[in-house]
Design a protein around this motif. Structure first.
Motif, mmCIF file in Angstrom:
data_model
loop_
_atom_site.group_PDB
_atom_site.id
_atom_site.type_symbol
_atom_site.label_atom_id
_atom_site.label_comp_id
_atom_site.label_asym_id
_atom_site.label_seq_id
_atom_site.Cartn_x
_atom_site.Cartn_y
_atom_site.Cartn_z
ATOM 1 N N ASN A 169 42.118 40.249 39.405
ATOM 2 C CA ASN A 169 42.909 41.448 38.809
ATOM 3 C C ASN A 169 42.626 42.488 39.585
ATOM 4 O OD1 ASN A 169 44.692 39.706 36.898
ATOM 5 N ND2 ASN A 169 42.850 40.070 35.318
ATOM 6 N N ALA A 170 43.516 43.497 39.471
ATOM 7 C CA ALA A 170 43.205 44.938 40.306
ATOM 8 C C ALA A 170 42.132 45.701 39.611
ATOM 9 C CB ALA A 170 44.509 45.641 40.089
ATOM 10 N N ASP A 171 41.775 45.313 38.454
ATOM 11 C CA ASP A 171 40.653 46.301 37.758
ATOM 12 C C ASP A 171 39.421 45.408 37.739
ATOM 13 O OD1 ASP A 171 41.288 43.904 36.128
ATOM 14 O OD2 ASP A 171 41.378 45.160 34.209
ATOM 15 N N LYS B 158 32.752 42.575 34.700
ATOM 16 C CA LYS B 158 33.362 42.530 36.088
ATOM 17 C C LYS B 158 32.376 41.742 36.901
ATOM 18 C CE LYS B 158 36.400 46.146 35.119
ATOM 19 N NZ LYS B 158 37.045 47.484 35.250
ATOM 20 N N HIS C 283 40.419 35.793 46.098
ATOM 21 C CA HIS C 283 41.167 36.427 44.899
ATOM 22 C C HIS C 283 41.690 35.129 44.237
ATOM 23 C CE1 HIS C 283 41.638 40.653 46.593
ATOM 24 N NE2 HIS C 283 40.394 40.245 46.843
ATOM 25 N N GLY D 24 44.605 36.749 48.962
ATOM 26 C CA GLY D 24 43.572 37.840 48.962
ATOM 27 C C GLY D 24 42.327 37.322 49.102
ATOM 28 N N ASP E 225 34.819 44.661 51.955
ATOM 29 C CA ASP E 225 34.526 45.337 50.662
ATOM 30 C C ASP E 225 33.326 44.418 49.908
ATOM 31 O OD1 ASP E 225 36.186 43.246 50.280
ATOM 32 O OD2 ASP E 225 37.824 44.400 49.805
ATOM 33 N N GLY F 90 34.681 48.669 41.421
ATOM 34 C CA GLY F 90 35.869 48.592 42.084
ATOM 35 C C GLY F 90 36.060 47.418 42.999
ATOM 36 N N ASN F 91 36.936 46.718 43.048
ATOM 37 C CA ASN F 91 37.374 45.596 43.772
ATOM 38 C C ASN F 91 36.938 45.704 45.510
ATOM 39 O OD1 ASN F 91 38.102 44.116 41.749
ATOM 40 N ND2 ASN F 91 40.181 43.974 42.370
ATOM 41 N N THR F 92 36.658 47.174 45.736
ATOM 42 C CA THR F 92 36.635 47.226 47.334
ATOM 43 C C THR F 92 35.276 47.872 47.445
ATOM 44 O OG1 THR F 92 37.268 49.891 46.952
ATOM 45 C CG2 THR F 92 39.004 48.168 48.180
#
Length: 444
Positions: free
Chosen positions: A314-316, A354, A377, A383, A388, A433-435
């Motif tokens: 997920n984005a978070d 996370k 992803h 993804g 990153d 963060g994902n990046t």
């Protein structure tokens, strides 16, 4: 005035005919009178039989076109053959009488339709009594042995013998009648289906003397006692060797595995299932997971889920990440290397905050001298974690396109290898963060 009207009518007619010619309309002349004489055709047949016929066809000087033979059950065509009738002559053919589920004995129609080149047709129809064959036995064909199932009642067959708790095979009924055909029954869409040889997954709760049964009318078969369960939830068969079950489960909760007789000899993916002697506990973040039991490799593992689907990142930073690539595989890289095939991807266990963990043993589940995999992803192309991701490991590097690996692909630092037999824990931290992912590699 009368002549003018007649000329106008003729002009309209010629215009219409010319228009029809341009549009290639065919108007049947309607000549001839085709006739059919049935010389041989059965008045009775069995399901699964080949119904053979011979008919004589002719006309009154008009060339013939085709003879269509059809078999109809309750007005529905179930078999058809078209024969090109070049000459006035005898023509022979055969129609397969289908073997169908839940169809009782009855009367079918054998219909012949003869057509000449001028589109004139002649139809002839006769009744055929259709009976279900009463096989003296049927065979259960497995990879190692063929078992004979004896007739115990009309349409019902049984095998009672000392059997393993799981017997996979297809059923084969012998030829029946003068022109009979072998009839096969296999497994499709979780049911017995006629005409295929995909193995039927018969199973009992334990091995020993028990009965396998099949009904050739209703296709009812037994037993299907799925004795494999996680926490009381029965597992669903994916194929001959793989079963799965979806569970909502809490971290550290005990997992009770039923039905696997030699469970002590199995391996488990410790990132998801912790084994303490004969006790199993869940070892990842609380959530919904799909647990697998691979009977070929005697291995238990799991994949994270979101609702009824496999989880994605997920984005978070929550969800799941997956490994695709070379030099890694569970339970061992020699037989189960992931490679660049997304369907083989390894789910990296979510452990909270996370963060995601995969634990491997050098020389067994990861190659000690050469790796080339990356984190994605989803369990598919799409993804991926590339530029990153960073690491401070002095053994494992993250590729940047210039250090021997493509961006995001993991490799070994030049001159370094993993210690043979040592356990390594790879953790991907996406809490920033994902990046801004961080990879840590720890020898346990």
């Amino acid at each position: 005035m009368k002549k003018l009207i007649n000329y106008t009518a003729l002009l309209c007619l010629f215009t219409l005919l010319h228009s029809c010619k341009e549009d290639e309309f065919i108007v049947a002349i309607g000549g001839g009178s085709p006739t059919i004489e049935v010389k041989t055709a059965p008045t009775a047949s069995f399901m699964g039989d080949s119904l053979q016929f011979t008919v004589n066809v002719k006309d009154q000087g008009v060339a013939l076109s085709t003879l269509k033979a059809q078999l109809l059950f309750s007005g529905e065509v179930v078999a058809e053959k078209i024969i090109r009738t070049k000459d006035y002559a005898d023509y022979s053919g055969k129609l397969f009488v289908p073997f169908l589920k839940n169809i009782p004995n009855g009367t079918a129609s054998l219909k012949f339709t003869l057509e000449n080149v001028e589109l004139v047709k002649k139809e002839l129809e006769q009744e055929v009594a259709i009976t279900r064959p009463d096989f003296p036995f049927i065979n259960l064909v497995t990879a190692t042995k063929t078992y004979k199932m004896n007739r115990v009642a009309l349409n019902k067959y049984e095998l009672t013998e000392n059997l393993p708790f799981k017997v996979s095979g297809y059923l084969e009924a012998p030829k029946f009648g003068a022109n009979g055909n072998v009839i096969n029954f296999g497994w499709e869409s979780e049911a017995v289906t006629q005409g295929i040889t995909q193995n039927i997954p018969f199973s009992n709760s334990v091995s020993g003397v028990y009965t396998i049964s099949f009904n050739t009318l209703t296709y009812e078969a037994a037993p299907f006692i799925i004795g494999y369960a996680f926490n009381g939830e029965g597992m669903k068969q994916i194929n001959d060797n793989l079963y799965s079950v979806d569970l909502q489960i809490e971290k550290d909760k005990e997992i009770v595995i039923d039905g696997i007789e030699d469970l002590a000899a199995w391996t488990v993916d410790g990132d998801f299932v912790r084994k303490d002697g004969s006790k199993f506990s869940f070892n990842a973040l609380t959530g919904k997971y799909r647990f697998y039991a691979n009977f070929e490799k005697k291995h238990i593992y799991a994949e994270a889920m979101s609702g009824n689907n496999l989880a994605t990142l997920n984005a978070d930073g929550t969800g799941a990440i997956w490994i695709i690539g070379e030099g890694i595989g569970k339970p061992d890289v020699a037989s189960s290397q992931v490679g660049w095939s997304p369907e083989n991807a390894i789910c990296v266990a979510p452990i909270g905050g996370k963060k995601y963990r995969v634990t491997v043993v050098a020389g067994k589940s990861i190659k000690a001298d050469n790796i080339n995999f990356k984190f994605f992803h989803q369990k598919n192309w799409g993804g991926e974690i590339k530029d990153d991701l960073t690491t401070t490991s002095d053994i494992v590097l993250v590729g940047n396109g210039k250090n021997g690996r493509d961006p995001g692909n993991l490799g070994l630092v030049a001159g370094k290898t993993l210690e043979q037999g040592a356990t390594y824990e790879f953790i991907v931290d996406l809490s920033a963060g994902n990046t801004k992912g961080v990879l840590t590699v720890t020898k346990k």
